[in-house]
Write an enzyme that holds these catalytic residues in place. Structure first.
Site, short mmCIF file in Angstrom:
data_model
loop_
_atom_site.label_atom_id
_atom_site.label_comp_id
_atom_site.label_asym_id
_atom_site.label_seq_id
_atom_site.Cartn_x
_atom_site.Cartn_y
_atom_site.Cartn_z
N GLY A 198 -110.05 18.49 19.66
CA GLY A 198 -108.74 19.10 19.65
C GLY A 198 -108.39 19.84 20.92
N PRO A 218 -117.62 13.77 25.56
CG PRO A 218 -119.79 14.32 24.93
CD PRO A 218 -118.55 14.92 25.47
NE ARG A 219 -113.05 7.82 20.26
CZ ARG A 219 -111.76 7.96 20.04
NH1 ARG A 219 -111.06 8.81 20.76
NH2 ARG A 219 -111.15 7.24 19.12
CD GLU A 239 -104.63 11.88 24.31
OE1 GLU A 239 -104.42 12.14 23.12
OE2 GLU A 239 -105.76 11.89 24.82
CD GLU A 253 -108.18 4.22 15.24
OE1 GLU A 253 -108.61 5.39 15.35
OE2 GLU A 253 -108.86 3.22 15.53
CG ASN A 280 -103.64 7.15 24.67
OD1 ASN A 280 -103.03 6.48 25.51
ND2 ASN A 280 -103.05 7.97 23.83
#
Length: 434
Positions: free
Chosen positions: A317, A268-269, A349, A67, A346
């Site tokens: 990042g 990993p998220r 990307e 978000e 997403n």
């Protein structure tokens, strides 16, 4: 309706007051678990740690990393105007706070959002006094919604599952959505669901994620990744959730893909899970390397003649760099980890960076993008992990057979001609705050 809304709000606040010790206990447990930043836990209790800038202030709320990234195009549009209002962004997670420190434009203030308790929001609202509130996606909490003046939902989405749940208690959805002045939905299906639940001024305009620039690539880190994998074709499992790594490692080892000369990069998220994921890799008999150890030099002793089987990313990042190192990218959150739907991550990307994308069956959060991406030849959607691996394998084999021609494997992202609503959102903010 107003009387009913005030009655429900009063009831909610009374219940919150009774349960205050429980709220504080939960917050303390989250601090102990590392889910809260102990240095900034006062922000979660509503006490600010930054000064308010003079003039009108716009408040954006973004729950987590995805978000937050979706707001960057809006901030770029807004901050490019002379006399732009001050901007406050609140988030929930520690990972999003770390990312905010790196990517937010100069002058944009980041704070953790208070817990959804009226006593926490009292000092928050008194200090910041925002003129306008914008809520990304669908983070609908009573005190949060009540605190945001002239509330606008942007990138609003609602899955069929969430819609059915809200239909069981339509009074609750009606209560929260009655505070929304404008609802900018990601798709026509989302717009219909929000409208049926009582939202006003609903428009299907798409997601501001469509306006996002490709994620940045660190050339030095990319060179080190290529050194680590020693020219191997690499599959990247991006933004994976608990349970997905087990699924993919089982399939990876079952096909002996490490032995066939392919590399695996697990992202990993939540990077704090990297140690747990590395242990899973080692339990399969594979060599696991943490990126932070390798990048700092601790992993430099790994000889390039025997490259790591699996690299585990443990920083945030760097998604652009991970994608740039990939032969093919698999989207996490799409394979029903632990049997739970997550709606996928997403896919724009990797498509924007020209990498072929493979995903599982659950991409509900990006349902409006799947068909265009498939039609453009950028994405393959598969029923399960085995199917996804079967789709990715020819791309890995082709790259292994002709490494110098690997650029031919890139997805035809030049065919993508989408425009999101970032300019529209900036115009709405400008109209309210100038």
């Amino acid at each position: 309706m107003r009387v009913f809304r005030l009655f429900l709000l009063g009831l909610y606040r009374l219940l919150a007051l009774v349960l205050t010790p429980l709220w504080l206990a939960v917050l303390l447990v989250r601090v102990v678990q590392g889910k809260e930043d102990p240095r900034r836990v006062m922000e979660r209790l509503g006490w600010p740690t930054c000064r308010r800038p003079p003039g009108p202030l716009v408040w954006f709320h973004a729950a987590s990393v995805g978000e937050l990234n979706s707001l960057l195009p809006v901030l770029r549009e807004l901050r490019g105007r002379a006399g732009a209002p001050g901007v406050l962004i609140t988030t929930v997670t520690r990972t999003s706070a770390t990312l905010a420190a790196r990517v937010l434009p100069a002058g944009v203030i980041h704070q953790f959002v208070p817990i959804d308790h009226w006593l926490a929001f009292l000092p928050f609202r008194w200090h910041w006094r925002p003129r306008l509130g914008l809520l990304s996606e669908a983070e609908l909490w009573p005190e949060l919604v009540e605190a945001m003046p002239h509330l606008q939902l942007i990138n609003a989405r609602m899955s069929e599952r969430s819609f059915r749940r809200h239909q069981r208690f339509p009074w609750y959805a009606g209560w929260l959505l009655s505070r929304v002045e404008v609802c900018l939905a990601q798709s026509q299906a989302d717009a219909v669901r929000f409208g049926r639940l009582g939202a006003r001024d609903v428009r299907a305009v798409g997601s501001t994620k469509l306006d996002a620039a490709p994620p940045p690539v660190d050339a030095g880190h990319l060179q080190r990744l290529q050194q680590l994998f020693a020219g191997r074709p690499v599959l990247v499992l991006a933004s994976s959730h608990p349970g997905e790594e087990q699924q993919w490692l089982r399939a990876w080892c079952g096909g002996n893909l490490a032995g066939r000369g392919f590399g695996l990069l697990l992202v990993p998220r939540h990077p704090q899970r990297a140690g747990e994921v590395a242990d899973l890799v080692r339990s399969c008999g594979l060599v696991a390397t943490l990126w932070s150890e390798w990048a700092s030099g601790a992993g430099a002793s790994v000889p390039t003649a025997s490259p790591a089987d699996v690299l585990v990313a443990d920083v945030i990042g760097e998604m652009g760099t991970w994608i740039a190192a990939a032969t093919v990218v698999v989207m996490g959150g799409s394979f029903y980890p632990l049997g739970q739907p997550h709606g996928g991550q997403n896919p724009l990307e990797p498509a924007a960076l020209g990498r072929p994308v493979v995903c599982g069956p659950d991409m509900a959060n990006f349902s409006d993008l799947i068909d265009p991406l498939v039609a453009a030849g950028c994405l393959q959607q598969c029923a399960d992990v085995d199917g996804a691996l079967a789709a990715a394998l020819p791309l890995l084999e082709q790259a292994a057979a002709a490494p110098l021609a690997a650029r031919a494997l890139q997805a035809p992202s030049a065919r993508l001609r989408w425009q999101g609503p970032s300019t529209l959102v900036a115009e709405l903010v400008w109209a309210r705050c100038r």
